[in-house]
Design a protein around this motif. Sequence first.
Motif, short mmCIF file in Angstrom:
data_model
loop_
_atom_site.label_atom_id
_atom_site.label_comp_id
_atom_site.label_asym_id
_atom_site.label_seq_id
_atom_site.Cartn_x
_atom_site.Cartn_y
_atom_site.Cartn_z
N ASN A 204 82.16 14.64 102.44
CA ASN A 204 81.76 15.96 102.95
C ASN A 204 82.56 17.02 102.20
O ASN A 204 83.44 16.68 101.39
CB ASN A 204 81.95 16.06 104.48
CG ASN A 204 83.40 15.92 104.90
OD1 ASN A 204 84.10 16.91 105.06
ND2 ASN A 204 83.88 14.71 105.06
N ASP B 101 75.34 16.96 103.76
CA ASP B 101 76.60 17.63 104.11
C ASP B 101 77.63 16.64 104.68
O ASP B 101 78.83 16.83 104.49
CB ASP B 101 76.35 18.75 105.13
CG ASP B 101 75.74 19.99 104.48
OD1 ASP B 101 75.94 20.17 103.25
OD2 ASP B 101 75.07 20.76 105.17
N THR B 102 77.17 15.66 105.41
CA THR B 102 78.07 14.65 106.01
C THR B 102 77.45 13.28 105.78
O THR B 102 76.33 13.03 106.21
CB THR B 102 78.21 14.87 107.53
OG1 THR B 102 78.56 16.22 107.77
CG2 THR B 102 79.26 13.96 108.12
N GLU C 56 79.83 27.52 107.46
CA GLU C 56 78.98 27.70 108.64
C GLU C 56 78.29 29.06 108.58
O GLU C 56 78.91 30.07 108.25
CB GLU C 56 79.82 27.61 109.92
CG GLU C 56 80.29 26.21 110.22
CD GLU C 56 81.11 26.14 111.51
OE1 GLU C 56 81.28 27.18 112.19
OE2 GLU C 56 81.59 25.03 111.83
N GLY D 260 81.10 19.04 115.22
CA GLY D 260 80.41 17.95 114.53
C GLY D 260 81.10 16.60 114.63
O GLY D 260 80.92 15.74 113.77
N LYS E 247 77.88 18.06 110.38
CA LYS E 247 77.88 19.52 110.31
C LYS E 247 78.33 19.96 108.91
O LYS E 247 79.15 19.30 108.30
CB LYS E 247 78.83 20.09 111.38
CG LYS E 247 78.88 21.60 111.46
CD LYS E 247 79.91 22.06 112.46
CE LYS E 247 81.34 21.87 112.01
NZ LYS E 247 81.72 22.58 110.78
N VAL E 248 77.80 21.08 108.47
CA VAL E 248 78.23 21.67 107.21
C VAL E 248 79.73 22.02 107.30
O VAL E 248 80.26 22.19 108.40
CB VAL E 248 77.38 22.94 106.91
CG1 VAL E 248 77.71 24.06 107.90
CG2 VAL E 248 77.54 23.40 105.47
N THR F 17 73.51 23.48 108.47
CA THR F 17 73.73 22.10 108.03
C THR F 17 72.48 21.53 107.38
O THR F 17 71.37 21.72 107.88
CB THR F 17 74.13 21.23 109.24
OG1 THR F 17 75.32 21.78 109.82
CG2 THR F 17 74.37 19.78 108.82
#
Length: 310
Positions: free
Chosen positions: A90, A186-187, A172, A250, A166-167, A182
């Motif tokens: 990430n 991103d994750t 954000e 997140g 989550k981004v 997001t």
Amino acid sequence: MLIKVLGSAAGGGFPQWNCNGRNSADVRKGVAGLKARTQASLAVSANGQDWILLNASPDLRQQINETPELQPALDQGPRNSPIKAVILTNGDVDALAGLLTLREAQPLAIYGTRRVLDVLASNSIFDVLDASLVARKVMTLGRPFTVEGPGGPVGIEIEPFAVPGKVALYLEDARAGAGLGTQEGDTIGLKVTELGSGRHFFYVPNCAEVDAATATRLKGALLLFFDGTLYTNDEMIAQGLMNKTGERIGHMNISGPNGTIAAFADLGVKRRILIHINNSNPVLRETSPERTAVEASGWEVAHDGMAIEV
Ligand code: MLT
Ligand code: MN
């Protein structure tokens, strides 16, 4: 395949520089049953000589100093490193700020999703990693690849896969609605496989929910490192540390009907290790009822320096 836990804490580490919560204050005082922790990262090697890093934490310099396997070999000239590649899960600061430690004209490969490589591309400070020496390679979700360092393959295959998340915090976008902007990539989680033997494990340090796809993928795994950020969704609020829930940042919580222990209860994962543990988490206290409950449910709590062979 050798795995070393370089760091086991969430962003900020444990203790966190500006945190005077009960855990951070007690670990500074040297209270028994609490260990300091650096920010989450694993080092992995198939041949004992070439190592790859799963994330490059802001504490990487300290982690290298505490890990002889990651230090220069004595017989390979004045400048060398066993660290051949970094795989990013990430774009958060705790996952990639350690890339800046890897400057000094050392050949290396960095693997990330398009989304995460865009973060590096849009922050010119990362150009300190000279593109002619440090390759940036795009990982495509669901597509396994052989990790290649500057000297060729290192005997490890990685399969990146999307997980709910989550981004990065600093990206954000409040105007983008509940997801804060997001996007896929991103994750991610990683399946890490030793070529030849096929032995493998999973690294999922950030996860917002064990959805059906994640459960199916991880079912029956022999070894899993998983997001252990919080014990309860509102613990940072309850401790007066920050006005955000786990849901908002997140990360799943370990306990409760929607928690990690419950989510994995029937998935048959043989060895399950919590990592990326926040300074607020009561499992950091080795004698706490929460730590006892976690261990009774079959989970382990990662600590810096933990070594595993698969
Ligand atoms: C997280 O995992 O939530 C992030 O590391 C937050 C941060 O950047 O501190
Ligand atoms: Mn983090």
